[in-house]
Design a protein around this motif. Structure first.
Motif, mmCIF file in Angstrom:
data_model
loop_
_atom_site.group_PDB
_atom_site.id
_atom_site.type_symbol
_atom_site.label_atom_id
_atom_site.label_comp_id
_atom_site.label_asym_id
_atom_site.label_seq_id
_atom_site.Cartn_x
_atom_site.Cartn_y
_atom_site.Cartn_z
ATOM 1 N N GLU A 155 0.821 -1.200 0.000
ATOM 2 C CA GLU A 155 0.000 0.000 0.000
ATOM 3 C C GLU A 155 0.863 1.261 0.000
ATOM 4 N N VAL A 159 -2.443 7.650 1.481
ATOM 5 C CA VAL A 159 -3.095 8.269 0.324
ATOM 6 C C VAL A 159 -4.609 8.101 0.352
ATOM 7 N N ASN A 160 -5.136 7.471 1.374
ATOM 8 C CA ASN A 160 -6.542 7.104 1.292
ATOM 9 C C ASN A 160 -7.505 8.167 1.804
ATOM 10 N N SER A 327 -2.240 13.690 -2.804
ATOM 11 C CA SER A 327 -1.969 13.760 -4.239
ATOM 12 C C SER A 327 -1.130 14.985 -4.587
ATOM 13 N N TRP A 332 6.634 9.671 -2.854
ATOM 14 C CA TRP A 332 5.708 8.668 -2.341
ATOM 15 C C TRP A 332 6.485 7.580 -1.615
ATOM 16 N N GLU A 429 -7.745 4.778 -7.890
ATOM 17 C CA GLU A 429 -7.055 3.485 -7.834
ATOM 18 C C GLU A 429 -5.940 3.418 -8.874
ATOM 19 N N ARG A 432 -3.072 5.586 -7.701
ATOM 20 C CA ARG A 432 -2.321 4.912 -6.647
ATOM 21 C C ARG A 432 -1.394 3.853 -7.236
ATOM 22 N N SER A 436 2.804 3.916 -7.282
ATOM 23 C CA SER A 436 3.474 2.843 -6.542
ATOM 24 C C SER A 436 4.774 2.439 -7.225
#
Length: 515
Positions: A155, A159-160, A327, A332, A429, A432, A436
């Motif tokens: 994960e 970021v959620n 964002s 990250w 999604e 993300r 990643s």
């Protein structure tokens, strides 16, 4: 009549059950059956609880010699209620994470060291080994494993959470897409021009200062744990081995300036200090009644699983958007299981061997997992083409035990609102997944702070938080700069320097070098 009598028997069994098996205790099943009690954060489903217990008992009594019953603590004042429940010694399974005082409770020996029992559950250890060879070891605090974490490998960290809003209104108001603090603020002030939103606050969650911190700092600082658990300290992203006082950083005063302005202009709840640490339920209800068009502190999983389904049932024509706060970051980081929320076993349980075997079953046996994660088929969810569906399931009738989630055990879920999924959830999604590939390992991923030596200072700091810090970040100020100085002085007198020094010492001596 038989069904009615069975319901009464099961209810009495639940009410009479205690923490583990006590001497001379009898159960509705057998004198040899252990009755576990577990904390569930959230509201009890309106239907199907007795049927859930019946189906669980069919598994647990015969295979493990135990039952499990839940005590429901609504979200809102969960931190305080958890502390009360844990102090009572009446509960065997306790969820912990950013919503709790987990590390402080570990220092007070509230939970079992599960390392002593892992030899009993080899399948559980192997299961977490699919994440990494050191997955459970990375979750240790001072050499002890005090909780089994949620399983969600790979994960992107933090970021959620974001700004959840009515996209149909943004379009109607001809506002730009929400991509930063400026466009988010434009939406808030435009909404205030509408008659139906003029008398209601648009921000009702007292964690708004955390959102502003993320938006204003843009990844310049990293959290050692979480802003809820550690509001006073951060590290620099460029130099993560040095602990900093958050209140000394220039962006913190900028956060307070926004809060002061928003409170003055009616954007903020005027009585924000009286609100709980999590006003998601209230905010969602106000949105349902069209008394506000947005929510500021919403995890995307909550938007997908809670807000959207319930709002769609009442207002199917509305459209929604979601702006993740991080964002705006330039860098990250990949999180680890050590960051995850956990389920702990109370140090006061009388049957730890059976308790950890139950946790193993939940994470390795699909029958157990489905009941704990989704509830009873036909009541709490339906099956549609081999997927979980919440179509026609009332929001107040869903079930899912807190922090038992496991990506390897999850079933696919049918999107409740296809338009939302295609226009908001799916792009988030994809975003993300794209970042990643560029994400770095989190510099503090193997560091866990032990509060054992400074728990007295932590208690004093918590008092200052309630008296000075919380009013400040809720906008109760006419001069935020002067009140910030007063808060910093109070924190210093409470032992913040000792707290930071202890954390700095532990980071400096960390077995894994901080990068």
């Amino acid at each position: 009549m038989r069904r009615y009598l069975l319901a009464i028997i099961l209810l009495l069994s639940f009410l009479l059950s205690g923490c583990g098996k006590r001497e001379g205790e009898m159960t509705s099943q057998s004198a040899n059956v252990v009755n576990f009690r577990a904390i569930y954060l959230g509201n009890a489903p309106e239907e199907g609880l007795l049927e859930l217990y019946r189906q669980l008992d069919e598994l647990t009594v015969g295979e493990l010699g135990c039952t499990i019953r839940f005590e429901f603590i609504p979200w809102g004042n969960e931190r305080e209620q958890l502390n009360i429940a844990i102090a009572s010694g009446e509960y065997d399974f306790i969820p912990g994470g950013v919503f709790s005082d987990y590390r402080i409770l570990v220092s007070r020996n509230a939970f079992l060291d599960l390392n002593e029992y892992l030899y009993l559950v080899p399948e559980l250890a192997d299961h977490y080994g699919t994440y990494s060879e050191t997955a459970l070891k990375d979750c240790e605090i001072s050499g002890g494993l005090y909780g089994i974490p949620q399983f969600g490998p790979g994960e992107i960290k933090n970021v959620n959470e974001g700004f959840f809003y009515r996209e149909d209104l943004r379009k109607a108001w001809e506002l730009p897409e929400i991509t930063d603090l400026n466009t988010m603020e434009m939406y808030l002030y435009r909404a205030k021009e509408e008659e139906r939103y003029r008398s209601e606050p648009l921000i009702t969650d007292n964690r708004i200062w955390q959102s502003l911190w993320l938006l204003l700092t843009k990844g310049k600082y990293l959290e050692i744990s979480s802003m809820q658990e550690m509001p006073f300290v951060v590290v620099s992203a460029q130099k993560p081995d040095v602990v900093l006082n958050r209140l000394e950083q220039p962006e913190f005063l900028e956060v307070l300036s926004y809060i002061e302005k928003w409170r003055r202009d009616g954007i903020l709840e005027s009585d924000l200090l009286a609100m709980s640490d999590n006003e998601g339920e209230r905010g969602k209800n106000l949105m349902q009644q069209d008394r506000k068009p947005c929510e500021t502190n919403v995890p995307i999983w909550s938007a997908e699983a809670v807000h959207i389904p319930e709002l769609t049932q009442m207002q199917p024509e509305w459209e929604y958007g979601f702006f993740p706060y991080t964002s705006v970051n330039e860098e990250w980081y990949i999180g680890t299981l050590a960051d995850s929320s956990v389920i702990s076993i109370s140090s006061k349980t009388t049957e730890p061997e059976i308790a950890i075997k139950l946790l193993e079953k939940i994470h390795t046996d699909q029958r157990y997992y489905n009941l704990m994660k989704y509830g009873v088929e036909g009541i709490h969810y339906r099956m549609q083409d081999g997927k979980i569906s919440y179509e026609e399931i009332e929001g107040r009738n869903k079930f899912g035990w807190t922090v038992c989630s496991d990506d390897l055990m999850n079933c696919k879920v049918v999107p409740i609102n296809g338009k939302w999924y295609e226009e908001a959830a799916l792009p988030v999604e994809r975003w993300r997944n794209a970042i990643s590939k560029e994400a770095k390992s989190y510099p503090l991923e193997n560091f866990t702070f032990s509060a054992e030596r400074v728990y007295r200072e932590l208690e004093a700091l918590n008092e200052v938080k309630l008296k000075y810090f919380q009013p400040l970040v809720c906008g109760y100020t006419d001069d935020c700069a002067a009140d910030l100085e007063e808060t910093k002085k109070a924190l210093e007198e409470a032992g913040l320097d000792l707290y930071i020094a202890s954390m700095q010492e532990q980071i400096s001596k960390s077995e894994t070098p901080i990068k």
